[in-house]
Design a protein around this motif. Structure first.
Motif, short mmCIF file in Angstrom:
data_model
loop_
_atom_site.label_atom_id
_atom_site.label_comp_id
_atom_site.label_asym_id
_atom_site.label_seq_id
_atom_site.Cartn_x
_atom_site.Cartn_y
_atom_site.Cartn_z
N GLU A 130 0.86 -1.19 0.00
CA GLU A 130 0.00 0.00 0.00
C GLU A 130 0.90 1.24 0.00
N SER A 131 0.27 2.39 -0.30
CA SER A 131 1.05 3.62 -0.38
C SER A 131 1.46 4.14 1.01
N ALA A 132 2.64 4.75 1.08
CA ALA A 132 3.09 5.42 2.31
C ALA A 132 3.85 6.68 1.91
N ILE A 133 3.90 7.66 2.84
CA ILE A 133 4.72 8.86 2.60
C ILE A 133 5.72 8.99 3.74
N CYS A 134 6.99 9.07 3.37
CA CYS A 134 8.08 9.20 4.37
C CYS A 134 8.90 10.44 4.10
N CYS A 135 9.46 10.99 5.16
CA CYS A 135 10.39 12.12 5.03
C CYS A 135 11.71 11.74 5.70
N ALA A 136 12.82 12.05 5.03
CA ALA A 136 14.13 11.96 5.68
C ALA A 136 14.26 13.18 6.59
N VAL A 137 14.74 12.99 7.81
CA VAL A 137 14.81 14.12 8.75
C VAL A 137 16.24 14.37 9.24
N ASN A 138 16.41 15.57 9.80
CA ASN A 138 17.72 16.09 10.17
C ASN A 138 18.37 15.44 11.39
N MET A 139 18.47 14.13 11.41
CA MET A 139 19.22 13.42 12.46
C MET A 139 20.01 12.39 11.67
N ARG A 140 21.32 12.27 11.94
CA ARG A 140 22.13 11.43 11.05
C ARG A 140 22.98 10.42 11.81
N THR A 141 23.32 9.34 11.11
CA THR A 141 24.33 8.39 11.58
C THR A 141 25.56 8.58 10.71
N ARG A 142 26.73 8.73 11.38
CA ARG A 142 27.98 8.92 10.64
C ARG A 142 28.87 7.69 10.80
N VAL A 143 29.43 7.25 9.69
CA VAL A 143 30.30 6.05 9.70
C VAL A 143 31.67 6.45 9.13
N ASN A 144 32.72 6.26 9.96
CA ASN A 144 34.11 6.48 9.49
C ASN A 144 34.69 5.13 9.15
N ILE A 145 35.45 5.08 8.07
CA ILE A 145 36.10 3.80 7.71
C ILE A 145 37.53 4.06 7.26
N GLU A 146 38.43 3.19 7.68
CA GLU A 146 39.82 3.26 7.19
C GLU A 146 40.42 1.87 7.19
N TYR A 147 41.47 1.68 6.38
CA TYR A 147 42.14 0.38 6.36
C TYR A 147 42.80 0.11 7.71
N SER B 2 -3.68 -12.91 9.07
CA SER B 2 -3.99 -14.27 8.63
C SER B 2 -5.20 -14.83 9.38
N ILE B 3 -5.43 -14.36 10.62
CA ILE B 3 -6.60 -14.84 11.37
C ILE B 3 -7.88 -14.13 10.91
N TYR B 4 -7.78 -12.81 10.67
CA TYR B 4 -8.98 -12.00 10.30
C TYR B 4 -8.76 -11.28 8.98
N PRO B 5 -8.51 -12.02 7.89
CA PRO B 5 -8.15 -11.33 6.64
C PRO B 5 -9.22 -10.34 6.16
N GLU B 6 -10.49 -10.70 6.35
CA GLU B 6 -11.56 -9.84 5.79
C GLU B 6 -11.66 -8.54 6.59
N ILE B 7 -11.09 -8.48 7.78
CA ILE B 7 -11.13 -7.25 8.60
C ILE B 7 -9.81 -6.46 8.46
N ILE B 8 -8.70 -7.16 8.57
CA ILE B 8 -7.40 -6.46 8.61
C ILE B 8 -6.99 -5.96 7.21
N THR B 9 -7.27 -6.74 6.16
CA THR B 9 -6.86 -6.30 4.81
C THR B 9 -7.50 -4.96 4.44
N PRO B 10 -8.81 -4.76 4.66
CA PRO B 10 -9.37 -3.43 4.33
C PRO B 10 -8.80 -2.30 5.21
N ILE B 11 -8.43 -2.63 6.45
CA ILE B 11 -7.82 -1.56 7.29
C ILE B 11 -6.49 -1.12 6.67
N LEU B 12 -5.68 -2.11 6.25
CA LEU B 12 -4.39 -1.77 5.65
C LEU B 12 -4.59 -0.98 4.35
N SER B 13 -5.62 -1.36 3.61
CA SER B 13 -5.88 -0.65 2.36
C SER B 13 -6.36 0.78 2.65
#
Ligand code: MEV
Length: 301
Positions: A22-39, A186-197
């Motif tokens: 199903e469709s979703a809308i996401c935003c990248a936000v101003n908090m970051r993870t920084r990774v340094n790498i060297e041999y 999987s237990i309540y497909p007829e209820i949960i599937t329309p909610i997700l939709s």
């Protein structure tokens, strides 16, 4: 030494439903993870969690990236050090950010020639391996930055209002919550599937509101989305307290962001209400984080 960083993300709409295309809308936000790498002589991975070699208990995501890269492109040891503004297990995409920043760092150190699409899809394969079910959303948004509709991967206008995150500080496992929704479905497909939709439809309606900068209506639909997330069992008391306090303090709307069951909520607000909302999130036991959207996805710093 190479340093790469990647941002956290929030969901305006559509978490969980996106796992079922199903469709979703996401935003990248101003908090970051920084990774340094060297041999270096050996494999060393350093973070606030400790210093290890390949270690799937303490550094599962980075260990998986290192092992996959070394299979493709044998290299001697590397020393990787990670520091992050993104709280772990909070629904803000900390694992996606560390995965794509680490891949980007290797890409530059070993001159692997990967473009952003390849970084995002490699990142998704790592998240799937470690986490089980995971949509490609978190790794894609952290790689590309900005505001993105998934699964079609269209860039949308960024929200020009304030985003206030409230962290419950309750650890939540995305894998377990995705499994919980799958079991209900999987237990309540007829209820949960329309909610997700219907969750997907809030996202599709939300697109036009974002385009027209109608944040009051966008907030109203976020509240509807929250009701539907409660219905599929991913709410919790701590999140509800922060969400209701934010609304009472004047937020346009407020909902879970990410997997739920703990982690974070997101409120949309104009300038006048930021202080009151932050204060009420604190009074309700949460940690407020005032942030905004960043167009800067994974990058070399
Ligand atoms: C987690 O940030 C979002 C979920 O939709 C899971 C996923 O998309 O992989 C709950």
């Amino acid at each position: 030494m190479i340093t790469c960083s990647a941002p956290a993300k929030v969901y305006l709409f559509g978490e969980h439903a996106v796992v079922y295309n199903e469709s979703a809308i996401c935003c990248a936000v101003n908090m970051r993870t920084r990774v340094n790498i060297e041999y270096s002589e050996n494999i060393v991975i350093k973070s606030s969690l400790g210093t290890t070699g390949i270690d799937y208990e303490i550094h599962p995501y980075v260990s998986a990236v290192v092992e996959k890269i070394r299979k493709k492109s044998p290299c001697r040891g590397v020393s990787i050090s990670i520091e992050s503004d993104i709280p772990v297990g909070s629904g803000l995409g900390s694992s996606a950010a560390v995965v794509v920043a680490t891949i980007c760092a290797f890409n530059n150190l070993l001159k692997l020639g990967m473009d952003k699409e390849s970084i995002a899809s490699f990142g998704h394969s790592i998240e799937k391996e470690i986490q089980g079910a995971a949509s490609a959303t978190d790794t894609y948004v952290s790689t590309m930055g900005g505001t993105i509709e998934v699964p079609k991967r269209r860039h949308l206008k960024n929200p020009l209002c304030n985003l206030i995150i409230g962290n419950t500080n309750v650890f939540s496992s995305t894998g377990q919550l995705v499994a919980k929704v799958a079991s209900l479905k999987s237990i309540y497909p007829e209820i949960i599937t329309p909610i997700l939709s219907t969750i997907g439809k809030t996202s599709l309606r939300g697109e036009g509101l974002l385009e027209n900068e109608d944040y009051r209506a966008l907030g109203e639909l976020m509240d509807v989305n929250q009701g539907l997330l409660e219905a599929i069992g991913v709410g919790c008391d701590e999140l509800s307290r922060l969400i209701h306090s934010s609304r009472a303090a004047g937020a346009f709307g407020a909902k879970i962001t990410g997997a739920g069951g703990g982690g974070c909520m997101l409120a949309l607000a104009d300038n006048e209400n930021i202080d009151a909302i932050s204060r009420e999130i604190k009074n309700a036991g949460g940690i407020p984080i005032i942030t905004g959207v960043t167009d800067s996805g994974v990058r070399v710093d």
